[in-house]
Scaffold this active site. Structure first.
Site, mmCIF file in Angstrom:
data_model
loop_
_atom_site.group_PDB
_atom_site.id
_atom_site.type_symbol
_atom_site.label_atom_id
_atom_site.label_comp_id
_atom_site.label_asym_id
_atom_site.label_seq_id
_atom_site.Cartn_x
_atom_site.Cartn_y
_atom_site.Cartn_z
ATOM 1 N N GLY A 45 0.832 -1.193 0.000
ATOM 2 C CA GLY A 45 0.000 0.000 0.000
ATOM 3 C C GLY A 45 0.867 1.243 0.000
ATOM 4 N N GLN A 50 2.779 10.119 1.161
ATOM 5 C CA GLN A 50 4.080 9.460 1.290
ATOM 6 C C GLN A 50 5.028 9.790 0.137
ATOM 7 O OE1 GLN A 50 2.162 5.435 2.210
ATOM 8 N NE2 GLN A 50 4.147 5.299 3.220
ATOM 9 N N CYS A 94 5.750 0.060 7.287
ATOM 10 C CA CYS A 94 5.386 1.218 6.473
ATOM 11 C C CYS A 94 6.572 1.588 5.599
ATOM 12 C CB CYS A 94 5.007 2.378 7.397
ATOM 13 S SG CYS A 94 4.515 3.874 6.529
ATOM 14 N N LEU A 95 6.301 1.905 4.339
ATOM 15 C CA LEU A 95 7.382 2.291 3.433
ATOM 16 C C LEU A 95 8.053 3.593 3.878
ATOM 17 C CD1 LEU A 95 5.782 1.333 -0.002
ATOM 18 C CD2 LEU A 95 7.421 0.029 1.373
ATOM 19 N N HIS A 136 -4.703 1.396 7.240
ATOM 20 C CA HIS A 136 -3.355 1.961 7.379
ATOM 21 C C HIS A 136 -3.154 3.101 6.372
ATOM 22 C CE1 HIS A 136 1.176 1.420 7.904
ATOM 23 N NE2 HIS A 136 1.103 2.089 6.765
ATOM 24 N N GLU A 137 -3.543 2.857 5.117
ATOM 25 C CA GLU A 137 -3.341 3.880 4.072
ATOM 26 C C GLU A 137 -4.275 5.076 4.266
ATOM 27 O OE1 GLU A 137 -0.668 3.738 2.478
ATOM 28 O OE2 GLU A 137 -0.264 1.645 2.969
ATOM 29 N N HIS A 140 -2.911 7.442 6.698
ATOM 30 C CA HIS A 140 -1.914 8.365 6.123
ATOM 31 C C HIS A 140 -2.571 9.644 5.613
ATOM 32 C CE1 HIS A 140 2.014 6.469 6.183
ATOM 33 N NE2 HIS A 140 1.515 5.324 5.748
#
Length: 172
Positions: A45, A50, A94-95, A136-137, A140
């Site tokens: 994701g 991000q 997380c990226l 989660h996304e 963000h």
């Protein structure tokens, strides 16, 4: 085109993203770039903030099996319209916070409504990893990171590791 992923701590990751008012070709291109960036990372994701774009856009694909067909989803203005009382715990990463993982408890099932790349409204019930990833996304987009669910000491420890990583990357 692959995009650079912002690393925590970065003030842009803590801001609330603006709703997408009009689907432009530039936004569709951004969504395609985000999918390429996510797959390359590799991740399941990615949210527009991000990659430094403060708009309500996420991409996800939780299909991980080698012989399974990928299922990339592009969601403009995603919103959770219902969540189960039942919860599940997943070890999240997380990226924007590479190589840091922690268990997070979230609703086990969520109903999500969004606009697809063609401007059509979609709605789907997600469970398991898909539910966790969507939540989660969407977090963000509201300036919330998975570490915000952790106890302060653990959150500070991860943040310190990230500050150190960013210093090392800046020197390299």
């Amino acid at each position: 085109m692959k995009r650079n992923i912002l690393l925590h701590p970065d003030p842009r990751l803590k801001k609330t993203a603006a709703p997408v008012a009009d689907l432009s070709d530039a936004l569709r291109t951004l969504a395609d770039d985000m999918l390429e960036t996510m797959y390359d990372a590799p991740g399941i994701g990615l949210a527009a903030p991000q990659v430094g774009v403060p708009e309500r856009l996420i991409v996800l694909d939780c299909v991980k099996g080698e012989n399974e067909t990928p299922r990339p989803l592009i969601m403009f203005n995603p919103e959770i319209i219902a969540a189960s009382d039942e919860t599940s715990v997943y070890e999240e990463g997380c990226l924007s916070i590479p190589e840091q993982f922690a268990d997070v408890t979230r609703p086990a099932e969520v109903d999500v409504r969004w606009i697809d790349r063609n401007g059509k409204e979609q709605q789907e019930t997600f469970s398991g990893l898909w539910a966790t990833c969507a939540q989660h996304e969407i977090d963000h987009l509201d300036g919330k990171l998975f570490i915000d669910y952790l106890k302060p000491l653990r959150r500070q420890m991860i943040t310190r590791k990230m500050v150190k990583l960013k210093r090392e990357l800046a020197r390299a």
